[in-house]
Design an enzyme around this catalytic site. Structure first.
Site, PDB file in Angstrom:
ATOM      1  CD  GLU A 182      42.927  34.413  43.874  1.00 47.78           C
ATOM      2  OE1 GLU A 182      43.728  35.371  44.522  1.00 47.78           O
ATOM      3  OE2 GLU A 182      41.817  34.432  43.017  1.00 47.78           O
TER       4      GLU A 182
ATOM      5  CE  LYS B  67      40.911  37.952  44.510  1.00 49.87           C
ATOM      6  NZ  LYS B  67      40.443  37.420  43.768  1.00 49.87           N
TER       7      LYS B  67
ATOM      8  CG  ASN C 108      41.527  37.686  49.138  1.00 56.56           C
ATOM      9  OD1 ASN C 108      42.718  39.105  49.387  1.00 56.56           O
ATOM     10  ND2 ASN C 108      40.984  37.143  48.055  1.00 56.56           N
TER      11      ASN C 108
ATOM     12  CD  GLU D 133      35.968  34.352  47.711  1.00 51.24           C
ATOM     13  OE1 GLU D 133      36.007  35.333  47.526  1.00 51.24           O
ATOM     14  OE2 GLU D 133      37.236  33.500  47.891  1.00 51.24           O
TER      15      GLU D 133
ATOM     16  CG  HIS E  99      41.023  32.842  48.485  1.00 50.96           C
ATOM     17  ND1 HIS E  99      41.895  32.281  46.993  1.00 50.96           N
ATOM     18  CD2 HIS E  99      39.844  33.971  48.062  1.00 50.96           C
ATOM     19  CE1 HIS E  99      40.941  33.577  46.029  1.00 50.96           C
ATOM     20  NE2 HIS E  99      40.176  34.057  47.054  1.00 50.96           N
TER      21      HIS E  99
ATOM     22  N   GLY F  48      37.020  36.912  39.722  1.00 51.17           N
ATOM     23  CA  GLY F  48      37.236  37.587  39.160  1.00 51.17           C
ATOM     24  C   GLY F  48      37.654  37.835  37.652  1.00 51.17           C
TER      25      GLY F  48
ATOM     26  CB  SER G  38      32.019  38.885  40.451  1.00 49.78           C
ATOM     27  OG  SER G  38      33.375  38.241  39.747  1.00 49.78           O
TER      28      SER G  38
HETATM   29  P1  PGA Z   1      36.664  39.029  42.782  1.00 49.63           P
HETATM   30  O1  PGA Z   1      37.813  38.116  44.129  1.00 49.63           O
HETATM   31  O2  PGA Z   1      35.755  39.736  43.636  1.00 49.63           O
HETATM   32  O3  PGA Z   1      37.704  40.030  42.694  1.00 49.63           O
HETATM   33  O4  PGA Z   1      35.958  37.573  41.951  1.00 49.63           O
HETATM   34  C1  PGA Z   1      36.665  37.814  45.170  1.00 49.63           C
HETATM   35  C2  PGA Z   1      38.658  36.962  46.301  1.00 49.63           C
HETATM   36  O5  PGA Z   1      38.559  35.862  45.328  1.00 49.63           O
HETATM   37  O6  PGA Z   1      38.240  37.240  47.613  1.00 49.63           O
END
Ligand code: PGA
Length: 249
Positions: free
Chosen positions: A97, A12, A10, A167, A95, A173, A213
């Site tokens: 976010e 982003k 992803n 998630e 997601h 993140g 992560s």
């Molecule tokens: P990350 O993000 O691996 O940077 O924690 C995962 C995601 O938001 O899909």
């Protein structure tokens, strides 16, 4: 039948179109693995150049979002028809976010999931709890509710082809990966929930990823769990490390 693992990046809001092409070029020799479905979910403007750069490889280019209407006066949105025409197969829906910054709800997630299926796109449906919810001990109840709403009016045949990404928000993140036990516990509960909504065959067919992560070092143990069928990877998908994650065994 064993479920095929699916490992998706992803990106982003990272990578300009020209950067996207170089990243695909860099990663393409590193992510070869026929046993795994490999997906790069990229910003909308990168879909076409990334698809071009990924031609002839095992990389599928996916989208990070889409709207639940085909066309019309929805300034700034991307429609399922546009994604389909650009050759996209997978699309991330809901997601955390998007839920946090762009007011997506379980209801809009459900509308998007239905639209994605209507147009032959495979949704990667995200769910996850906050740290407060985990501390309150309501993680499983919360996730079950998210799943039940996301799958309203989705048929069993459609659900069998869906991908769910569990998630935990506190792990995204932050470098704070869920323990293998925490990740497996929730992914197993999601499978039980799908079994209750549909049936055993659907529960066994659906693919459930862990995200938050994921790194080259945490991937092998996570992906070895019986109910974890791969990962949704943010930060590490922008680096050569993604090759190690895809070839986790
Ligand atoms: P990350 O993000 O691996 O940077 O924690 C995962 C995601 O938001 O899909």
């Amino acid at each position: 039948m064993a479920r095929k693992k699916i490992i998706a990046g992803n990106w982003k809001m990272n990578m300009t179109p020209s950067e996207a092409v170089s990243l695909v070029e860099t990663l393409k020799p590193l992510v070869v693995n026929d046993e795994v479905d490999v997906v790069f979910c990229v910003p909308a403007i990168d879909i076409i150049p990334a698809t071009e750069a990924a031609k002839g490889t095992n990389i599928n280019i996916g989208a990070e979002n889409m709207y639940f209407e085909e066309k019309g006066a929805y300034t700034g949105e991307i429609s399922p028809l546009m994604l389909k025409d650009a050759g996209v197969k997978y699309v991330i829906i809901g997601h955390s976010e998007r839920r946090e910054y762009f007011a997506e709800t379980d209801e809009t997630v459900n509308k998007k999931v239905l639209k994605a299926f209507e147009h032959g796109l495979t949704p990667i449906i995200c769910c996850g709890e906050s740290l407060t919810q985990r501390e309150q001990g309501i993680t499983i109840d919360w996730i079950r509710q998210q799943i039940k709403i996301a799958f309203l009016n989705v048929t069993a045949d459609q659900a069998k082809t869906a991908v769910i990404a569990y998630e935990p928000i506190w792990a995204i993140g932050t470098g704070k990966v869920a323990t293998t036990e925490q990740a497996e516990e929730v992914c197993a509960a999601i499978r039980v929930c799908i079994g209750e909504i549909y049936d055993q065959a659907t529960a066994e067919a659906i693919r459930i990823q862990y995200g938050g992560s994921v790194s080259a070092s945490s991937a092998p143990e996570l992906f070895a769990q019986p109910n974890i069928d791969g990962g949704l990877v943010g930060g590490a998908s922008l680096k050569p490390d993604f090759g190690k994650i895809v070839n986790y065994k």
